[in-house]
Design an enzyme around this catalytic site. Structure first.
Site, short mmCIF file in Angstrom:
data_model
loop_
_atom_site.label_atom_id
_atom_site.label_comp_id
_atom_site.label_asym_id
_atom_site.label_seq_id
_atom_site.Cartn_x
_atom_site.Cartn_y
_atom_site.Cartn_z
N CYS A 154 -1.21 4.47 -9.99
CA CYS A 154 -2.04 3.49 -9.26
C CYS A 154 -3.52 3.77 -9.34
CB CYS A 154 -1.60 3.42 -7.80
SG CYS A 154 0.01 2.66 -7.63
N GLY A 211 -4.19 11.34 -10.00
CA GLY A 211 -3.49 10.77 -11.14
C GLY A 211 -2.51 9.75 -10.61
N PHE A 266 0.82 -1.22 0.00
CA PHE A 266 0.00 0.00 0.00
C PHE A 266 0.85 1.27 0.00
CE2 PHE A 266 -2.20 -3.45 2.17
CZ PHE A 266 -3.36 -3.54 1.41
N LEU A 267 2.12 1.15 -0.37
CA LEU A 267 3.00 2.32 -0.20
C LEU A 267 2.59 3.47 -1.12
CD1 LEU A 267 5.25 2.67 -2.69
CD2 LEU A 267 6.27 0.72 -1.57
C1 UDX Z 1 -1.81 5.47 -4.01
C2 UDX Z 1 -2.32 4.92 -2.66
O1 UDX Z 1 -2.43 5.98 -1.71
C3 UDX Z 1 -1.37 3.85 -2.15
O2 UDX Z 1 -1.86 3.31 -0.95
C4 UDX Z 1 -1.24 2.79 -3.20
O3 UDX Z 1 -0.33 1.79 -2.79
C5 UDX Z 1 -0.78 3.37 -4.52
O4 UDX Z 1 -1.67 4.42 -4.91
P1 UDX Z 1 0.09 7.21 -4.75
O5 UDX Z 1 -0.25 6.88 -6.16
O6 UDX Z 1 1.51 7.30 -4.35
O7 UDX Z 1 -0.57 6.12 -3.76
O8 UDX Z 1 -0.60 8.61 -4.46
P2 UDX Z 1 -1.60 9.22 -3.39
O9 UDX Z 1 -0.86 9.92 -2.34
O10 UDX Z 1 -2.62 8.22 -2.98
O11 UDX Z 1 -2.31 10.35 -4.29
C6 UDX Z 1 -3.04 9.96 -5.45
C7 UDX Z 1 -3.56 11.15 -6.20
O12 UDX Z 1 -4.67 11.72 -5.51
C8 UDX Z 1 -2.58 12.30 -6.41
O13 UDX Z 1 -2.70 12.75 -7.74
C9 UDX Z 1 -3.03 13.37 -5.44
O14 UDX Z 1 -2.72 14.64 -5.88
C10 UDX Z 1 -4.53 13.13 -5.41
N1 UDX Z 1 -5.20 13.57 -4.19
C11 UDX Z 1 -4.89 12.99 -2.99
C12 UDX Z 1 -6.19 14.53 -4.24
O15 UDX Z 1 -6.51 15.05 -5.32
N2 UDX Z 1 -6.83 14.91 -3.10
C13 UDX Z 1 -6.54 14.36 -1.89
O16 UDX Z 1 -7.15 14.73 -0.90
C14 UDX Z 1 -5.53 13.36 -1.83
#
Ligand code: UDX
Length: 440
Positions: free
Chosen positions: A267, A264, A156-157
């Protein structure tokens, strides 16, 4: 009994971090990648992507001799007691489904070489049902056959927090078919479990589902607040206040409730699409039809960003200079996969705007993937002569920017905060027209 020797197949974000962190926990680890260039870089102590804190840990563990990298499946098969499968499962071109070629390719290479008892631990995000297929392949193709355990151990990282999330995860999830598989995972994760980290042990199907369910929930939470932002836009309400008010309800909570340009990355977008595709195959597409809407809300934010920019530019992009601050899909990452910022930048350019992009870490990746965009050396450089500045990835550097300094170089003081991360009062006081998604 000697500690198990670990291998990690695939050294992308997930694999490289896992390999380094397992070595940090004291194991001997051999990481494999088919990309010789990546293996050479990692062996030299260079992380091929931006991940705070990982370089230092990589070098420290290379120095101990516990951590090595190779391109040889023969070495991996000979070395490993536990093989972690960490290869990518990107979205297929032109389809929602996951592209399983890297998972299948690594099994093609590994299984015929497994001549002694070992464990295969699947970490890649896969369509539910994949593990069952892997189990059949192990029986049919690996010489050690029944002496090989298969477990599923989703990861889940988050990028930007990869080391922390691996060494101090919220939870460990293991799918098993026998007590032996669970015992091996308890041995590998003993130090993490000793910190009180909960471990959920279940069947294979559940373990595979947990990962996509978690990402579907997170994506839904973000799209929920972005749907509220759409309503705020027509009612002159403020989505940031709305979100704050919701957040004090502990049943809702404030995390992943930031309205803006949406999600975006490598994942969330592809995982919800692959989940929908798999649900369709399983005949339960109705159960996940809401994810179509989650995806649509997310993409509509990008279109809204373009419209808002056009409004500020008196309805035309021609001969208008647009500064785009941010290229990475989120701050503290150089990952531009499905980056909302670059999607908006390229849409604006197609509409005829003169777009300049700057990002503190993702410039090389952005240049490679979007060679037609123009790039600047700094935020100030991008903003020079701009008719509008777009804040699309909330790097600390941008959030701390001084409106006065920026005002001195732009042609017009127009800013659109695509991440609701700037202080509107500060910008307005400095004479800027401040607009944001979901705010009056
Ligand atoms: C995600 C999951 O959090 C993680 O547990 C999984 O293993 C892989 O996918 P990650 O892709 O690193 O991790 O990004 P994350 O921090 O989850 O953010 C995802 C997207 O959502 C980003 O584009 C971020 O800008 C956006 N986001 C996040 C929002 O638009 N609003 C928020 O409140 C939080």
């Amino acid at each position: 009994m000697a500690a198990p020797r670990l291998t990690v197949l695939g050294t992308g974000y997930l694999g490289a971090t896992h390999a380094v962190c397992m070595a940090e926990l004291g194991f001997e680890v051999l990481g494999l990648d088919v990309d010789a260039d990546k293996v050479a870089k990692l062996s030299d102590g260079a992380v091929p992507f931006y991940e705070p804190g990982l370089d230092r840990l990589l070098r420290a563990n290379l120095d101990t001799g516990r951590l090595r990298f190779t391109t040889s499946y023969d070495d991996v098969a000979a070395f490993g007691d536990v093989h972690f499968l960490c290869v990518g499962t990107p979205q297929k071109h032109g389809e929602y489904a996951a592209d399983m070629r890297y998972v299948n390719g690594s099994l093609d290479a590994l299984l015929p070489r497994l001549t002694r008892p070992c464990t295969i631990a699947g970490k890649s995000t896969v369509p539910v049902g994949t593990a069952e297929g892997v189990a059949e392949r192990i029986k049919a193709e690996a010489p050690a056959g029944d002496a090989i355990e298969l477990v599923w151990n989703p990861e889940f990282l988050r990028e930007g927090f990869a080391v922390e999330d691996t060494l101090r995860p919220d939870r460990l999830v293991i799918g098993v078919t026998s007590p032996a598989g669970e015992a091996t995972m308890r041995e590998v994760y003993a130090k993490i479990l000793a910190n009180g980290t909960p471990m959920v042990v279940g069947d294979m199907a559940t373990a595979q589902l947990v990962k996509v369910a978690a990402n579907a929930f997170l994506a839904t939470k973000i799209s929920f607040i972005n749907a509220m932002a759409e309503v705020c836009e027509v009612t002159h309400a403020d989505v940031t206040k709305l979100s704050e008010a919701l957040s004090y309800d502990t049943r809702i909570g404030g995390r992943f409730l930031n309205a803006g340009l949406g999600f975006g990355g490598g994942c969330l977008p592809k995982d919800i699409r692959a989940f929908m595709a798999r649900a369709g195959e399983l005949g339960v597409d109705q159960a996940l039809s809401f994810l179509t809407e989650v995806d649509a809300i997310n993409l509509r934010r990008r279109a809204r960003m373009v419209d808002l920019t056009r409004e500020l530019l008196d309805d035309t992009f021609l001969r208008r200079k647009v500064a785009v601050l941010g290229a990475a899909f989120k701050p503290d990452s150089d990952d531009i996969r499905d980056s909302p910022a670059l999607d908006v930048a390229s849409r604006l350019q197609k509409h005829g705007a003169d777009v300049r992009v700057y990002d503190p870490a993702a410039m090389d990746n952005a240049r490679r993937m979007y060679p037609d965009l123009s790039y600047s050396e700094s935020a100030l450089d991008a903003a020079a002569g701009a008719d509008v500045v777009l804040h699309l990835t909330e790097w600390a550097e941008f959030c701390e920017m001084d409106p006065g300094t920026l005002a001195a170089v732009v042609a017009q003081r127009n800013i659109v905060d695509g991440r609701n991360a700037l202080d509107p009062e500060r910008w307005r006081t400095a004479g800027w027209t401040y607009r944001a998604l979901g705010r009056p």
